[in-house]
Design an enzyme around this catalytic site. Structure first.
Site, mmCIF file in Angstrom:
data_model
loop_
_atom_site.group_PDB
_atom_site.id
_atom_site.type_symbol
_atom_site.label_atom_id
_atom_site.label_comp_id
_atom_site.label_asym_id
_atom_site.label_seq_id
_atom_site.Cartn_x
_atom_site.Cartn_y
_atom_site.Cartn_z
ATOM 1 C CG HIS A 90 -3.448 -2.814 4.364
ATOM 2 N ND1 HIS A 90 -1.811 -2.298 5.253
ATOM 3 C CD2 HIS A 90 -3.754 -2.237 3.933
ATOM 4 C CE1 HIS A 90 -1.713 -1.550 4.787
ATOM 5 N NE2 HIS A 90 -3.090 -1.249 3.931
ATOM 6 N NE ARG B 207 -8.591 5.662 3.206
ATOM 7 C CZ ARG B 207 -7.662 6.438 2.621
ATOM 8 N NH1 ARG B 207 -7.780 7.427 3.180
ATOM 9 N NH2 ARG B 207 -6.368 5.127 2.849
ATOM 10 C CB CYS C 202 -0.472 0.230 0.898
ATOM 11 S SG CYS C 202 -2.489 1.182 0.824
HETATM 12 N N1 GLN Z 1 -1.822 6.698 1.982
HETATM 13 C C1 GLN Z 1 -2.005 5.889 1.445
HETATM 14 C C2 GLN Z 1 -3.608 5.956 0.364
HETATM 15 O O1 GLN Z 1 -4.354 5.736 1.234
HETATM 16 C C3 GLN Z 1 -1.845 4.247 1.705
HETATM 17 C C4 GLN Z 1 -2.926 4.159 2.912
HETATM 18 C C5 GLN Z 1 -2.547 2.307 3.241
HETATM 19 O O2 GLN Z 1 -0.760 2.342 3.281
HETATM 20 N N2 GLN Z 1 -3.235 1.955 4.125
HETATM 21 O O3 GLN Z 1 -3.772 5.706 -0.598
#
Ligand code: GLN
Length: 246
Positions: A197, A130, A96
């Protein structure tokens, strides 16, 4: 033969969300169960690394603010050494936020442009919505049959691939790299980036063993073999998620 491997954990205090540290624990444990000693060196901003000493690296996810804190150090202090190590076959897993910073850049949803290492031919653009939820990616790891990797994703960034990487796999459930083209993760040499993750490796022992095997063969030659190791419980848990999601 007593195998020893060395792993760099990049920016472990700034880049660790959703238990990403569990990936390092899984690598260490599946090494230990085989009598392989894996030493882990956590790296924070300001620290020097001699990349030629290392077999593996792990780079976890993070919030945009955590990424902003370490992006410049990654580029200026580790950039040349880490890029050369990746060219030389360093086994690297980035999740990520770490994956995003291995690409050319990450343009956050607030318009901040974080420079990336450019080691992976990908770039990332933050979106307003998101991409969140459980994810399954079908990946081909080495010669064997495809493996269905399960994980959890939560990112604003949409990652797009150039010709210099190949997809790690295709998304069977969830959003994946950008929510548009069904691509889940990128591979270049022995460097792997993806949005899973979970933590990813405890949930997917096939991937853990693939990474350990790559590192062993790079260090000790093609004849270095990975002893078979039971993963009945992990695979049973993986199957429960696959049945639920796919
Ligand atoms: N901050 C980055 C995004 O929102 C990565 C997020 C994460 O590592 N979970 O895309």
């Amino acid at each position: 033969m007593n195998y020893r491997l060395h792993l760099v954990h990049l920016y472990s205090s700034h880049m660790n969300v959703y238990g990403d540290r569990g990936n390092v624990i899984a690598l260490k444990q599946r090494c230990a169960w085989r009598g392989i000693e894996l030493s882990v060196i956590p790296i924070e901003p300001g620290m020097a690394v001699d990349w030629s000493d290392f077999d593996l690296a792990f780079f976890g996810g993070g919030q945009d603010s955590g990424q902003a804190l370490i992006a410049r150090d990654l580029l200026e202090r580790q950039g040349a050494g880490l890029r050369a190590a990746i060219e030389d076959g360093l086994v690297l897993l980035a999740i990520c936020g770490g994956y995003q910073l291995l690409g050319h850049y990450f343009l956050t949803h607030t318009g901040e442009r974080l420079p990336g290492l450019g080691a992976l031919d990908v770039y990332t653009i933050g979106g307003k919505r998101r991409l969140i939820g459980n994810i399954v990616v079908e990946a081909r790891l080495g010669e064997g049959a495809p493996v269905r990797l399960v994980g959890f994703e939560n990112h604003s960034g949409r990652t797009y691939h150039g010709a210099g990487v190949r997809p790690l796999g295709r998304v069977l459930a969830g959003h994946g790299d950008n929510g548009e083209d069904g691509v889940g993760g990128a591979v270049y040499r022995n460097a792997f980036g993806c949005y899973l993750h979970g933590a990813l490796l405890p949930k997917n022992p096939q991937f853990t063993d693939h990474l350990i095997g790559l590192a062993l063969r790079r260090r000790y030659g093609a004849a270095a073999t990975l002893d078979r190791l039971d993963a009945t419980l992990e695979l049973r848990a993986q199957r429960v998620m696959l049945e639920r999601l796919v």
